[in-house]
Design a protein around this motif. Structure first.
Motif, PDB file in Angstrom:
ATOM      1  N   ILE A   4       0.855  -1.181   0.000  1.00  0.00           N
ATOM      2  CA  ILE A   4       0.000   0.000   0.000  1.00  0.00           C
ATOM      3  C   ILE A   4       0.889   1.228   0.000  1.00  0.00           C
ATOM      4  O   ILE A   4       1.816   1.329   0.801  1.00  0.00           O
ATOM      5  N   LEU A   5       0.623   2.155  -0.907  1.00  0.00           N
ATOM      6  CA  LEU A   5       1.371   3.398  -0.983  1.00  0.00           C
ATOM      7  C   LEU A   5       0.749   4.401  -0.030  1.00  0.00           C
ATOM      8  O   LEU A   5      -0.454   4.627  -0.052  1.00  0.00           O
ATOM      9  N   VAL A   6       1.561   4.981   0.842  1.00  0.00           N
ATOM     10  CA  VAL A   6       1.066   5.956   1.809  1.00  0.00           C
ATOM     11  C   VAL A   6       1.726   7.293   1.551  1.00  0.00           C
ATOM     12  O   VAL A   6       2.550   7.425   0.658  1.00  0.00           O
ATOM     13  N   GLU A   7       1.365   8.292   2.353  1.00  0.00           N
ATOM     14  CA  GLU A   7       1.935   9.628   2.186  1.00  0.00           C
ATOM     15  C   GLU A   7       3.447   9.575   2.099  1.00  0.00           C
ATOM     16  O   GLU A   7       4.081   8.687   2.620  1.00  0.00           O
ATOM     17  N   HIS A   8       4.023  10.555   1.483  1.00  0.00           N
ATOM     18  CA  HIS A   8       5.472  10.720   1.368  1.00  0.00           C
ATOM     19  C   HIS A   8       6.123   9.623   0.535  1.00  0.00           C
ATOM     20  O   HIS A   8       7.297   9.333   0.703  1.00  0.00           O
ATOM     21  N   GLN A   9       5.362   8.961  -0.322  1.00  0.00           N
ATOM     22  CA  GLN A   9       5.883   7.937  -1.212  1.00  0.00           C
ATOM     23  C   GLN A   9       6.599   6.816  -0.469  1.00  0.00           C
ATOM     24  O   GLN A   9       7.589   6.291  -0.932  1.00  0.00           O
ATOM     25  N   VAL A  10       6.088   6.440   0.683  1.00  0.00           N
ATOM     26  CA  VAL A  10       6.639   5.329   1.449  1.00  0.00           C
ATOM     27  C   VAL A  10       5.756   4.122   1.192  1.00  0.00           C
ATOM     28  O   VAL A  10       4.537   4.215   1.267  1.00  0.00           O
ATOM     29  N   VAL A  11       6.349   2.974   0.890  1.00  0.00           N
ATOM     30  CA  VAL A  11       5.585   1.774   0.622  1.00  0.00           C
ATOM     31  C   VAL A  11       5.654   0.871   1.848  1.00  0.00           C
ATOM     32  O   VAL A  11       6.726   0.574   2.347  1.00  0.00           O
ATOM     33  N   VAL A  12       4.478   0.473   2.328  1.00  0.00           N
ATOM     34  CA  VAL A  12       4.383  -0.381   3.504  1.00  0.00           C
ATOM     35  C   VAL A  12       3.785  -1.717   3.076  1.00  0.00           C
ATOM     36  O   VAL A  12       2.723  -1.749   2.466  1.00  0.00           O
ATOM     37  N   GLU A  22      -7.484   0.837   5.538  1.00  0.00           N
ATOM     38  CA  GLU A  22      -6.622   1.831   4.902  1.00  0.00           C
ATOM     39  C   GLU A  22      -5.470   2.146   5.829  1.00  0.00           C
ATOM     40  O   GLU A  22      -5.611   2.132   7.046  1.00  0.00           O
ATOM     41  N   ILE A  23      -4.332   2.443   5.227  1.00  0.00           N
ATOM     42  CA  ILE A  23      -3.151   2.837   5.992  1.00  0.00           C
ATOM     43  C   ILE A  23      -2.667   4.163   5.441  1.00  0.00           C
ATOM     44  O   ILE A  23      -2.564   4.336   4.225  1.00  0.00           O
ATOM     45  N   ASP A  24      -2.405   5.102   6.333  1.00  0.00           N
ATOM     46  CA  ASP A  24      -1.732   6.322   5.913  1.00  0.00           C
ATOM     47  C   ASP A  24      -0.561   6.542   6.857  1.00  0.00           C
ATOM     48  O   ASP A  24      -0.387   5.810   7.829  1.00  0.00           O
ATOM     49  N   GLY A  25       0.260   7.481   6.534  1.00  0.00           N
ATOM     50  CA  GLY A  25       1.440   7.748   7.347  1.00  0.00           C
ATOM     51  C   GLY A  25       1.601   9.236   7.585  1.00  0.00           C
ATOM     52  O   GLY A  25       1.313  10.044   6.708  1.00  0.00           O
ATOM     53  N   VAL A  26       2.009   9.567   8.780  1.00  0.00           N
ATOM     54  CA  VAL A  26       2.298  10.951   9.129  1.00  0.00           C
ATOM     55  C   VAL A  26       3.683  10.998   9.752  1.00  0.00           C
ATOM     56  O   VAL A  26       4.115  10.045  10.394  1.00  0.00           O
ATOM     57  N   THR A  33       8.178   8.042  10.618  1.00  0.00           N
ATOM     58  CA  THR A  33       6.872   7.863   9.993  1.00  0.00           C
ATOM     59  C   THR A  33       6.021   6.985  10.888  1.00  0.00           C
ATOM     60  O   THR A  33       6.394   5.865  11.218  1.00  0.00           O
ATOM     61  N   LEU A  34       4.882   7.517  11.281  1.00  0.00           N
ATOM     62  CA  LEU A  34       3.926   6.797  12.117  1.00  0.00           C
ATOM     63  C   LEU A  34       2.770   6.396  11.207  1.00  0.00           C
ATOM     64  O   LEU A  34       2.097   7.251  10.630  1.00  0.00           O
ATOM     65  N   TYR A  35       2.589   5.091  11.041  1.00  0.00           N
ATOM     66  CA  TYR A  35       1.533   4.576  10.169  1.00  0.00           C
ATOM     67  C   TYR A  35       0.261   4.391  10.976  1.00  0.00           C
ATOM     68  O   TYR A  35       0.291   3.919  12.108  1.00  0.00           O
ATOM     69  N   ARG A  36      -0.861   4.787  10.368  1.00  0.00           N
ATOM     70  CA  ARG A  36      -2.162   4.667  11.024  1.00  0.00           C
ATOM     71  C   ARG A  36      -3.013   3.679  10.237  1.00  0.00           C
ATOM     72  O   ARG A  36      -3.121   3.788   9.016  1.00  0.00           O
ATOM     73  N   LEU A  37      -3.622   2.742  10.949  1.00  0.00           N
ATOM     74  CA  LEU A  37      -4.457   1.714  10.342  1.00  0.00           C
ATOM     75  C   LEU A  37      -5.918   2.048  10.631  1.00  0.00           C
ATOM     76  O   LEU A  37      -6.312   2.171  11.790  1.00  0.00           O
ATOM     77  N   TRP A  38      -6.702   2.212   9.563  1.00  0.00           N
ATOM     78  CA  TRP A  38      -8.093   2.652   9.663  1.00  0.00           C
ATOM     79  C   TRP A  38      -9.034   1.593   9.097  1.00  0.00           C
ATOM     80  O   TRP A  38      -8.704   0.890   8.151  1.00  0.00           O
ATOM     81  N   THR A  46      -1.850   2.338  15.554  1.00  0.00           N
ATOM     82  CA  THR A  46      -0.709   2.863  14.813  1.00  0.00           C
ATOM     83  C   THR A  46       0.443   1.862  14.908  1.00  0.00           C
ATOM     84  O   THR A  46       0.476   1.006  15.793  1.00  0.00           O
ATOM     85  N   PHE A  47       1.371   1.996  13.960  1.00  0.00           N
ATOM     86  CA  PHE A  47       2.582   1.184  14.018  1.00  0.00           C
ATOM     87  C   PHE A  47       3.712   1.961  13.377  1.00  0.00           C
ATOM     88  O   PHE A  47       3.504   2.858  12.565  1.00  0.00           O
ATOM     89  N   TYR A  48       4.929   1.635  13.805  1.00  0.00           N
ATOM     90  CA  TYR A  48       6.105   2.307  13.282  1.00  0.00           C
ATOM     91  C   TYR A  48       7.305   1.374  13.408  1.00  0.00           C
ATOM     92  O   TYR A  48       7.251   0.360  14.103  1.00  0.00           O
ATOM     93  N   GLN A  49       8.379   1.724  12.724  1.00  0.00           N
ATOM     94  CA  GLN A  49       9.600   0.924  12.784  1.00  0.00           C
ATOM     95  C   GLN A  49      10.617   1.644  13.658  1.00  0.00           C
ATOM     96  O   GLN A  49      10.908   2.824  13.445  1.00  0.00           O
ATOM     97  N   ASP A  50      11.157   0.912  14.648  1.00  0.00           N
ATOM     98  CA  ASP A  50      12.143   1.532  15.532  1.00  0.00           C
ATOM     99  C   ASP A  50      13.536   1.497  14.906  1.00  0.00           C
ATOM    100  O   ASP A  50      13.724   0.970  13.807  1.00  0.00           O
ATOM    101  N   ARG A  51      14.494   2.061  15.586  1.00  0.00           N
ATOM    102  CA  ARG A  51      15.858   2.158  15.043  1.00  0.00           C
ATOM    103  C   ARG A  51      16.534   0.812  14.861  1.00  0.00           C
ATOM    104  O   ARG A  51      17.485   0.686  14.106  1.00  0.00           O
ATOM    105  N   LEU A  52      16.054  -0.213  15.560  1.00  0.00           N
ATOM    106  CA  LEU A  52      16.625  -1.557  15.439  1.00  0.00           C
ATOM    107  C   LEU A  52      15.961  -2.380  14.343  1.00  0.00           C
ATOM    108  O   LEU A  52      16.330  -3.516  14.099  1.00  0.00           O
TER     109      LEU A  52
END
Length: 86
Positions: A4-12, A22-26, A33-38, A46-52
């Protein structure tokens, strides 16, 4: 695997059952980038990827967060915890 393509051209990557979701990202100052699942107007979590490289799932109806290896697993956790909203 569906993507799914979300804001800022990031593919999740997403799981197959997300046809009704639906998933969007802010951009978030703390999380990147914090992804929101609707589902409709309902924010399931919400979900996000940490530094690890772990994916952190934060379902809306839960006060805890869990770490996963993939974005798909994080999405599935949010969906399974949000049964009352669906």
């Amino acid at each position: 695997m569906t993507q799914i393509l979300v804001e800022h051209q990031v593919v999740v990557p997403s799981i197959q059952i997300l046809d009704d979701y639906e998933i969007d990202g802010v951009e978030d100052r703390d999380f990147g980038t914090l992804y929101r699942l609707w589902k409709g107007w309902n924010l399931l979590g919400t979900f996000y990827q940490d530094r690890l490289g772990n994916w952190i799932a934060q379902p809306s109806l839960s006060t805890s967060s869990q770490r996963f290896d993939t974005a798909e697993q994080a999405q599935q956790e949010i969906i399974s915890k949000s049964g009352l909203l669906i």
